[in-house]
Design an enzyme around this catalytic site. Structure first.
Site, PDB file in Angstrom:
ATOM      1  N   ARG A 104      -9.355   1.029  -7.421  1.00  0.00           N
ATOM      2  CA  ARG A 104      -8.285   0.510  -6.563  1.00  0.00           C
ATOM      3  C   ARG A 104      -7.133   1.509  -6.536  1.00  0.00           C
ATOM      4  O   ARG A 104      -6.742   2.056  -7.575  1.00  0.00           O
ATOM      5  CB  ARG A 104      -7.816  -0.837  -7.123  1.00  0.00           C
ATOM      6  CG  ARG A 104      -6.460  -1.284  -6.660  1.00  0.00           C
ATOM      7  CD  ARG A 104      -6.193  -2.755  -6.943  1.00  0.00           C
ATOM      8  NE  ARG A 104      -4.771  -3.057  -6.985  1.00  0.00           N
ATOM      9  CZ  ARG A 104      -3.944  -3.049  -5.939  1.00  0.00           C
ATOM     10  NH1 ARG A 104      -4.408  -2.738  -4.740  1.00  0.00           N
ATOM     11  NH2 ARG A 104      -2.659  -3.331  -6.079  1.00  0.00           N
TER      12      ARG A 104
ATOM     13  N   SER B 246       6.187   0.977  -6.441  1.00  0.00           N
ATOM     14  CA  SER B 246       6.841   1.019  -5.123  1.00  0.00           C
ATOM     15  C   SER B 246       8.207   0.345  -5.157  1.00  0.00           C
ATOM     16  O   SER B 246       9.031   0.551  -4.261  1.00  0.00           O
ATOM     17  CB  SER B 246       5.968   0.334  -4.077  1.00  0.00           C
ATOM     18  OG  SER B 246       5.733  -1.006  -4.449  1.00  0.00           O
ATOM     19  N   ASP B 247       8.444  -0.485  -6.178  1.00  0.00           N
ATOM     20  CA  ASP B 247       9.738  -1.145  -6.332  1.00  0.00           C
ATOM     21  C   ASP B 247       9.868  -1.527  -7.797  1.00  0.00           C
ATOM     22  O   ASP B 247       8.885  -1.456  -8.541  1.00  0.00           O
ATOM     23  CB  ASP B 247       9.834  -2.381  -5.423  1.00  0.00           C
ATOM     24  CG  ASP B 247       8.634  -3.302  -5.567  1.00  0.00           C
ATOM     25  OD1 ASP B 247       7.706  -3.176  -4.739  1.00  0.00           O
ATOM     26  OD2 ASP B 247       8.593  -4.093  -6.524  1.00  0.00           O
TER      27      ASP B 247
HETATM   28  N1  HPA Z   1       4.825  -8.115  -7.077  1.00  0.00           N
HETATM   29  C1  HPA Z   1       3.526  -8.194  -6.829  1.00  0.00           C
HETATM   30  N2  HPA Z   1       2.840  -7.210  -6.292  1.00  0.00           N
HETATM   31  C2  HPA Z   1       3.493  -6.081  -5.981  1.00  0.00           C
HETATM   32  C3  HPA Z   1       4.852  -5.946  -6.211  1.00  0.00           C
HETATM   33  C4  HPA Z   1       5.548  -7.030  -6.790  1.00  0.00           C
HETATM   34  O1  HPA Z   1       6.763  -6.962  -7.030  1.00  0.00           O
HETATM   35  N3  HPA Z   1       5.216  -4.718  -5.767  1.00  0.00           N
HETATM   36  C5  HPA Z   1       4.106  -4.124  -5.296  1.00  0.00           C
HETATM   37  N4  HPA Z   1       3.060  -4.943  -5.423  1.00  0.00           N
END
Ligand code: HPA
Length: 234
Positions: free
Chosen positions: A88, A203-204
């Site tokens: 993945r 990504s965050d």
């Molecule tokens: N939560 C769940 N899945 C995700 C998140 C998140 O904050 N960011 C990227 N995939």
């Protein structure tokens, strides 16, 4: 032939599959890394491609979002199309202060509170683990300009549910990040006798609320892709 969710013939998939969540990402990965790529399925817009990478057969197939969706595609690929290794390539939200946006997380293990696992093996807190050989090669691969972490993630059924106390406890127990598919991939691979790994870009971040710009997101995606390909290069 074909299965309920994949409209491909026997032999249409390579033994190795890269699996992003997003079908457009699947097309993008196929454009970037496959030679002689051909689309082999598009049921429900979940695109699959097969070609070669550095002379070896390789497929790319999207999983959709969440554990049920990934479980359907991973199970059918392994059980009906002879797929042996699925990596993945996705994104995650950072939970630990040790990880930053842009970093790569190799998911050694995936905790989950999903009902999918509870129903698969009732009464056991099943350990969702990646295949050691894939982890070993991913962890050994150094990407210029990117930090790679190897550790546990949370695979959640929720994207929007806020659970600060749960996240605090998991972070206190060394969990690096949260995403929505890895545990399902590891369970399906274990059940079907195949190999699996999730390579994620942060990504965050739950602690800092920093988000990547489009450019940074693209660079981070390339880093994860490079690590995923390294995991499959034996
Ligand atoms: N939560 C769940 N899945 C995700 C998140 C998140 O904050 N960011 C990227 N995939």
């Amino acid at each position: 032939m074909g299965t309920p969710h994949i409209a491909a013939e026997a032999g249409d998939f390579a033994p190795d599959v890269l699996m992003p969540g997003d079908p457009r990402r699947a097309r993008r990965i196929a454009d970037l890394v496959l030679e002689d790529a051909r689309q082999v399925t598009d049921v429900r817009g979940i695109l699959g491609f097969t070609g070669t990478h550095e002379g070896r057969p390789l497929s790319v197939m999207a999983s959709g979002m969440g554990m049920p969706s990934l479980t359907i595609y991973a199970t059918e690929l392994i059980r009906f199309y002879g797929v042996r290794r699925i990596v993945r390539v996705g994104t995650c939200g950072g939970m630990s202060p040790d990880v930053d946006v842009n970093d790569v997380v190799v998911a050694l293990a995936a905790h989950t509170d999903s009902g999918m696992t509870a129903s698969r093996i009732p009464g056991v807190h099943f350990s969702h683990v990646a295949t050691f050989d894939l982890v070993r090669r991913a962890a050994a691969h150094v990407v210029a300009g990117a930090r790679t972490h190897v550790g546990a993630v949370l695979t959640s059924d929720h994207f929007y549910l806020e659970r600060p106390e749960l996240f605090r406890l998991l972070t206190a127990h060394g969990t690096l990040a949260v995403e929505m598919e890895a545990a399902a991939l590891y369970a399906a691979a274990a059940a079907e006798g195949a190999q699996a790994l999730a390579v994620l870009t942060v990504s965050d971040h739950l602690l800092t609320a920093v988000e990547l710009t489009a450019d940074e997101r693209e660079r981070a995606f390339h880093s994860a892709l490079e690590v995923a390909l390294a995991a499959l290069a034996d």
